[in-house]
Enzyme design. Sequence first.
Site, PDB file in Angstrom:
ATOM      1  N   THR A   7       0.743  -1.181   0.128  1.00 38.29           N
ATOM      2  CA  THR A   7       0.161   0.074   0.162  1.00 38.29           C
ATOM      3  C   THR A   7       0.838   1.148   0.026  1.00 38.29           C
ATOM      4  O   THR A   7       0.586   2.194  -0.734  1.00 38.29           O
ATOM      5  CB  THR A   7      -0.855   0.114   1.056  1.00 38.29           C
ATOM      6  OG1 THR A   7      -1.488  -1.122   1.145  1.00 38.29           O
ATOM      7  CG2 THR A   7      -1.824   1.220   1.389  1.00 38.29           C
ATOM      8  N   THR A 160       3.860  -9.562  14.854  1.00 33.69           N
ATOM      9  CA  THR A 160       2.352  -9.976  14.070  1.00 33.69           C
ATOM     10  C   THR A 160       1.733  -8.992  13.727  1.00 33.69           C
ATOM     11  O   THR A 160       1.498  -7.972  14.598  1.00 33.69           O
ATOM     12  CB  THR A 160       1.699 -10.968  15.390  1.00 33.69           C
ATOM     13  OG1 THR A 160       2.390 -11.895  15.586  1.00 33.69           O
ATOM     14  CG2 THR A 160       0.426 -11.613  14.745  1.00 33.69           C
TER      15      THR A 160
END
Length: 337
Positions: A7, A160
């Site tokens: 992105t 994570t």
Amino acid sequence: MIYTGGTIGMKQDPDTLALVPFNFNQIQEEVPELRKFGCTIDSYSFNPVIDSSDVVPSFWIELAEIISINYSKYDGFVVLHGTDTMSYSASALSFMLEDLEKPVVFTGSQLPIGMLRTDGKENLISSIEIAAAQDANGRAMVPEVCIYFESYLYRGNRTTKYNAENFRAFRSANYPVLAEVGIHIKFNTSFIRYPKEWGRPLRVNKGIDTRVGVLKIFPGITPQVMDAVIDTPGIRAVIIETFGSGNAPTSEWFVKSIKRAVGKGLIVLNVTQCQAGSVDMDAYATGVALKKEGVVSGYDSTFEAALTKLFFLLGQSNDNDIVRQRLAHSVKGEISI
Ligand code: ASP
């Protein structure tokens, strides 16, 4: 600055409003602030750039090679990467880059860099500052593979992605942050990993063996599901994602399946489904049963680190017993033992 995709490097096409990758050679136009840095920043773009859902191990090798080829020319590296699998790539690179003495900072963004409210600019600018930061002896402040995101620098193999929308997209539940960015950049030097001996040349471990299966335990799991994973042709290891501190059903068929897997020579690695905390196979009878059958503890490893550590260790040795032994030790600070 190595742009791989994601992105951060996109902008909105004014006609269609769809997100399309922009020509990364024009990064200075998108981020004029880069001109204010007192250091030289060169950029390299993957071709084609990829959504990080398309990351495969050969991508990690390519990335590691680019860093290795350019290693002596730069003080640090910033890798712009999609957020979806950034934790996998940062974990993999932490194992692949041996004797690393320079920062490799992964970053990305939740909103494209060309958008008004983008988080990409701050992420990029702070990542560059961190990649360039040196102590009084001219040594890197953070000679590790890390992820910088929304004011925090994390050890890459401890992270994570846990939020698909929030600017704070990453978490390192079992290890403190390596730096906090506010008015100043505060490095937590007691938690940063330094080379045992400085001055060694960088080596790239390219051996990656992906013959790993994954079995997520859930209430109601059936022997058929277990067998489908255990009997996957060619695999050398299975990660079992267990409950809590490493617990699994105690039913006879389940324990027998685990016994059969270990008996076949498979490495069975126990990683908890919990976001924080550690596997402790001595805590409950359910865990003791697994340990007795030869299941190996993943300690407080993230799933991403456990998987890529297995890929790396299997790639280093054809002997599963050696891999089992090495799993019990921290290779790059990915577990707290
Ligand atoms: N799908 C994108 C990727 O991981 C999302 C992002 O860049 O944040 O490549």
